[in-house]
Design a protein around this motif. Structure first.
Motif, mmCIF file in Angstrom:
data_model
loop_
_atom_site.group_PDB
_atom_site.id
_atom_site.type_symbol
_atom_site.label_atom_id
_atom_site.label_comp_id
_atom_site.label_asym_id
_atom_site.label_seq_id
_atom_site.Cartn_x
_atom_site.Cartn_y
_atom_site.Cartn_z
ATOM 1 N N GLY A 1 0.854 -1.178 0.000
ATOM 2 C CA GLY A 1 0.000 0.000 0.000
ATOM 3 C C GLY A 1 0.889 1.227 0.000
ATOM 4 O O GLY A 1 2.043 1.163 0.435
ATOM 5 N N ASN B 1 -6.267 3.807 0.109
ATOM 6 C CA ASN B 1 -6.282 2.541 0.824
ATOM 7 C C ASN B 1 -6.258 1.347 -0.119
ATOM 8 O O ASN B 1 -6.565 0.241 0.281
ATOM 9 N N LEU C 1 -4.772 -1.689 -1.911
ATOM 10 C CA LEU C 1 -3.652 -2.613 -1.790
ATOM 11 C C LEU C 1 -3.411 -3.265 -3.141
ATOM 12 O O LEU C 1 -4.351 -3.630 -3.843
ATOM 13 N N GLN D 1 -5.976 -3.413 6.738
ATOM 14 C CA GLN D 1 -7.264 -3.810 6.191
ATOM 15 C C GLN D 1 -7.587 -5.213 6.684
ATOM 16 O O GLN D 1 -6.779 -6.126 6.546
#
Lengths: 114, 112
Positions: A94, A100, A102, B101
Motif C-alpha cells: 500500500g 487505501n 492494496l 485492512q
C-alpha cells in the motif's frame, strides 16, 4: 504505479523445515507492506505488516518478515513449518499515493509434506 | 469484536442478471474496500468507500458499482453479469489512513 512480485507460485516443504517466501515490490518511496494468508474458501488473514521503524517484524503463528529497502524485498520466514501452515500466502503493498488500495502479488501456494 | 461480515456467502446467477453483495465492516471502521479474486487475474482492487464517498476506483467497467451507507455498511452491485465475473468478492474494512485492512470471508459468485 506500484507492483508486487511473488516469484514462487508453489512451494513444498517438509513439516519441521524452515520456510522463506519471497516478495519483491516496485515503488519509488517506502511502501506499507503486508503478508496475508488464505485457506481454501476463506478470506485473507493478516500475518504481519510493516509501516515504518524496525525492519524485522514479527507476526502471528511464528512468522516474521524483513523489509530490505536496497533489495525492494519483504520476505516471509518461519523457522519450523507445521502441517496447518499449508495455505496460499499473499504479499501486498500500500502507498500514500494510492489511498487505501492494496496491490497484491500473485500468491504462493505452500504445501507441507508430513 | 466482530469481524467483517459478508452476505451472501455463495451466489449463483445467470448471464445478463444483476447482483448485489453486502459487507458490514468492523465496528468503528469507516473505510470499506472491495476486491475481486479470480484464478487468472488474482486479487484486484475494485473500489474504496469512506464516509459514504467513493475515494478510489480500480480498473473495472462501469457495470461494477458500489455505495456506502451512513453506518459504514457497503454494497457492491454488478449489472449485466458476464461469465468472467465469476469470482470471490472480498470486502475489507479499516479505520482510516495508515491502518490494516481486515478482510471478510468473501462472497463466491458463480455466473452460468
Amino acid at each position: 504505479a506500484q507492483s508486487v512480485t511473488q516469484p514462487d507460485i508453489h512451494i513444498t516443504v517438509s513439516e519441521g523445515a524452515s520456510l522463506e517466501l519471497r516478495c519483491n515490490y516496485s515503488y519509488g518511496a517506502t511502501p506499507y507492506l503486508f503478508w496475508y494468508v488464505q485457506s481454501p474458501g476463506q478470506g485473507l488473514q493478516l500475518l504481519l505488516k510493516y509501516f515504518s521503524g524496525d525492519t524485522l517484524v514479527q507476526g502471528i503463528k511464528g512468522f516474521e518478515a524483513e523489509f530490505k529497502r536496497s533489495q525492494s524485498s519483504f520476505n516471509l520466514r518461519k523457522p519450523s513449518v507445521h502441517w496447518s501452515d499449508a495455505a496460499e500466502y499473499f504479499c501486498a503493498v500500500g502507498t500514500d499515493n494510492a489511498g487505501n488500495m492494496l496491490t497484491f502479488g500473485g500468491g504462493t501456494r505452500l504445501m507441507v509434506k508430513p | 469484536k466482530a469481524g467483517v461480515t459478508q452476505t451472501p456467502r455463495y451466489l449463483i446467477k445467470t448471464r445478463g442478471q444483476q447482483v448485489t453483495l453486502s459487507c458490514s465492516p468492523i465496528s468503528g471502521h469507516r473505510s470499506v474496500s472491495w476486491y475481486q479474486q479470480t484464478p487468472g487475474q488474482g486479487l484486484q482492487f475494485l473500489f474504496e468507500y469512506f464516509s459514504e464517498t467513493q475515494r478510489n476506483k480500480g480498473n473495472f467497467p462501469g457495470r461494477f458499482s458500489g455505495r456506502q451507507f451512513s453506518n459504514s455498511r457497503s454494497e457492491m452491485n454488478v449489472s449485466t453479469l458476464e461469465l468472467g465475473d465469476s469470482a470471490l468478492y472480498l470486502c475489507a474494512s479499516q479505520k482510516q489512513g495508515r491502518d490494516t485492512q481486515y478482510f471478510g470471508p468473501g462472497t463466491r459468485l458463480t455466473v452460468l
